[in-house]
Design an enzyme around this catalytic site. Structure first.
Site, mmCIF file in Angstrom:
data_model
loop_
_atom_site.group_PDB
_atom_site.id
_atom_site.type_symbol
_atom_site.label_atom_id
_atom_site.label_comp_id
_atom_site.label_asym_id
_atom_site.label_seq_id
_atom_site.Cartn_x
_atom_site.Cartn_y
_atom_site.Cartn_z
ATOM 1 N N SER A 39 82.290 83.983 53.029
ATOM 2 C CA SER A 39 83.543 84.475 53.612
ATOM 3 C C SER A 39 84.433 85.133 52.566
ATOM 4 O O SER A 39 85.145 86.098 52.857
ATOM 5 C CB SER A 39 84.300 83.319 54.274
ATOM 6 O OG SER A 39 83.534 82.754 55.315
ATOM 7 N N ASN A 40 84.391 84.624 51.325
ATOM 8 C CA ASN A 40 85.184 85.227 50.258
ATOM 9 C C ASN A 40 84.566 86.497 49.707
ATOM 10 O O ASN A 40 85.216 87.226 48.968
ATOM 11 C CB ASN A 40 85.384 84.221 49.123
ATOM 12 C CG ASN A 40 86.360 83.134 49.496
ATOM 13 O OD1 ASN A 40 87.567 83.325 49.443
ATOM 14 N ND2 ASN A 40 85.841 81.985 49.904
ATOM 15 N N LYS A 94 77.016 74.144 54.983
ATOM 16 C CA LYS A 94 78.323 74.209 54.335
ATOM 17 C C LYS A 94 79.361 73.913 55.401
ATOM 18 O O LYS A 94 79.442 74.620 56.411
ATOM 19 C CB LYS A 94 78.576 75.583 53.725
ATOM 20 C CG LYS A 94 79.953 75.676 53.070
ATOM 21 C CD LYS A 94 80.349 77.096 52.717
ATOM 22 C CE LYS A 94 81.766 77.086 52.147
ATOM 23 N NZ LYS A 94 82.324 78.444 51.985
#
Length: 312
Positions: free
Chosen positions: A49-50, A175
Site C-alpha cells: 500500500s505504501n 499481513k
C-alpha cells in the site's frame, strides 16, 4: 533455494519515489534500499500500500522489483526476501502480476482482496479468488487484509486459516493491517495449518503486541523511517527484555500515529526531512507534502526516534 514462507523478522513496505515530472526516481529507491539493507531488515515488500501500486503500470512494477533485488545483491544481501504486492481487481490480472513478479525475482506475492462491486465480494467469492490465484501463481502468496483500502472487506481468522489449510505451501502467510490482535493470535496458532505459515502484524503500533500473540514479525510503514529501531525491538523481545521492548514500542506507537495521519506522501516527506532524499512526491491525485510540515510536536516525536535510529 527460496524459503517455504517468509522468515521471521522486520520487513519494510518500500515507498515509491518520483521525480517532479512523476517519472520513477530509481536513484532514490536504490539509496533507500541500501539504507534498509544495512539496517538489518529481513526483506522488503515492493508495491504494498505504501508503494503506490495502483499508480504504477506493469512495466514499472517489474522495474522497481528488479532494481530493488539488484541493489540488495550488489550490497551483499542475497539472503534478503522480496515480497511483491500483486493485488488487482480481477483474478486474471492478479495472476499476471504474480507471474511478472516471479520473473522479476520476487520470492512471494502479497495479495489484497478484490473490492470492485463490493456487494458481490461475499466470502465464497473471496475464497475462490485466493484459491484460484494460489493454484497457478509461480510463487507462494500471502493474504493481505487491509479493510481501509478494500472498501471495508475484512478477512476473518476462519477464512484465512481455511485458505492456508486448503492450499499448503501455496498460501504461506498473511499481513494483518486490520489491527485485530485476537485474529492474529488465532491464525498464528491454528492447528488446521500444517505447513509453514507466516502471520505478520501490519502496523508498527502493535509490533510488540503481535510478537506476544505469536506473529512472524512485522510489515510496517514506519520501518521505512527507522528500520534499526524495529530490528532492535525484535531483538529485545527475543532476549526476554520486555521492559525495554515496551519502551521502544511506546515510541513507535507515537511515531506511527504521526505518520499514518500524513499518508504515503507524508512518510516520504519525513524521509526527505530527516535523511535528505526522495522528497514528498507521489503520483497525482495524491498531493505532495513538504518536509517543512513536520514542526512542533510532530518534529519532536520524529526527531527523537531518528536520533535513536542514528545511534544504533
Amino acid at each position: 533455494m527460496a524459503p517455504t514462507c517468509p522468515p521471521r523478522g522486520v520487513y519494510a513496505p518500500v515507498v515509491a519515489f518520483f521525480h517532479e515530472d512523476e517519472t520513477l526516481d530509481l536513484g532514490a529507491l536504490q539509496k533507500h534500499v541500501i539504507r534498509l539493507a544495512q539496517a538489518g531488515v529481513s526483506g522488503l515488500v515492493i508495491q504494498g500500500s505504501n508503494g503506490e501500486a495502483p499508480h504504477l503500470d506493469h512495466s514499472e512494477r517489474k522495474q522497481v522489483i528488479s532494481t530493488a533485488l539488484a541493489t540488495l545483491k550488489q550490497y551483499g544481501k542475497r539472503e534478503a526476501v522480496i515480497i511483491a504486492g500483486c493485488g488487482a481487481q480481477s483474478t486474471r490480472e492478479t495472476i499476471q502480476l504474480c507471474q511478472e513478479a516471479s520473473e522479476s525475482g520476487a520470492h512471494f506475492a502479497l495479495v489484497l482482496s478484490p473490492s470492485y462491486w463490493v456487494g458481490a465480494m461475499q466470502q465464497p467469492t473471496i475464497q475462490k479468488f485466493f484459491s484460484d490465484v494460489a493454484s497457478v501463481s509461480p510463487i507462494p502468496i500471502l493474504l493481505y487484509n487491509f479493510p481501509g483500502v478494500t472498501s471495508g472487506i475484512d478477512l476473518d481468522s476462519d477464512l484465512i486459516a481455511g485458505l492456508a489449510a486448503a492450499n499448503p505451501n501455496k498460501i504461506v502467510g498473511c499481513k494483518l493491517t486490520c489491527g485485530n490482535l485476537g485474529k492474529l493470535h488465532r491464525v498464528a496458532h491454528d492447528k488446521r495449518i500444517q505447513t509453514p505459515f507466516a502471520a505478520f502484524a501490519g502496523k508498527s503500533d502493535f509490533f510488540l503486541h503481535g510478537l506476544v500473540a505469536g506473529s512472524n514479525g512485522l510489515i510496517g510503514a514506519a520501518a521505512n523511517l527507522v528500520p534499526k529501531v524495529h530490528v532492535k525491538l525484535l531483538k529485545l523481545y527475543d532476549e526476554g527484555n520486555l521492559n525495554s521492548a515496551q519502551e521502544l514500542q511506546t515510541q513507535l506507537s507515537e511515531v506511527d500515529w504521526v505518520l499514518v495521519r500524513m499518508g504515503v506522501s507524508g512518510l516520504k516527506a519525513a524521509m526527505d526531512k530527516y535523511y535528505k532524499y526522495g522528497g514528498g512526491r507521489s503520483r497525482r491525485p495524491l498531493l505532495p507534502i513538504q518536509s517543512s510540515t513536520f514542526t512542533g510536536e510532530r518534529d519532536e516525536i520524529l526527531q527523537k526516534i531518528v536520533d535513536l535510529e542514528n545511534s544504533l
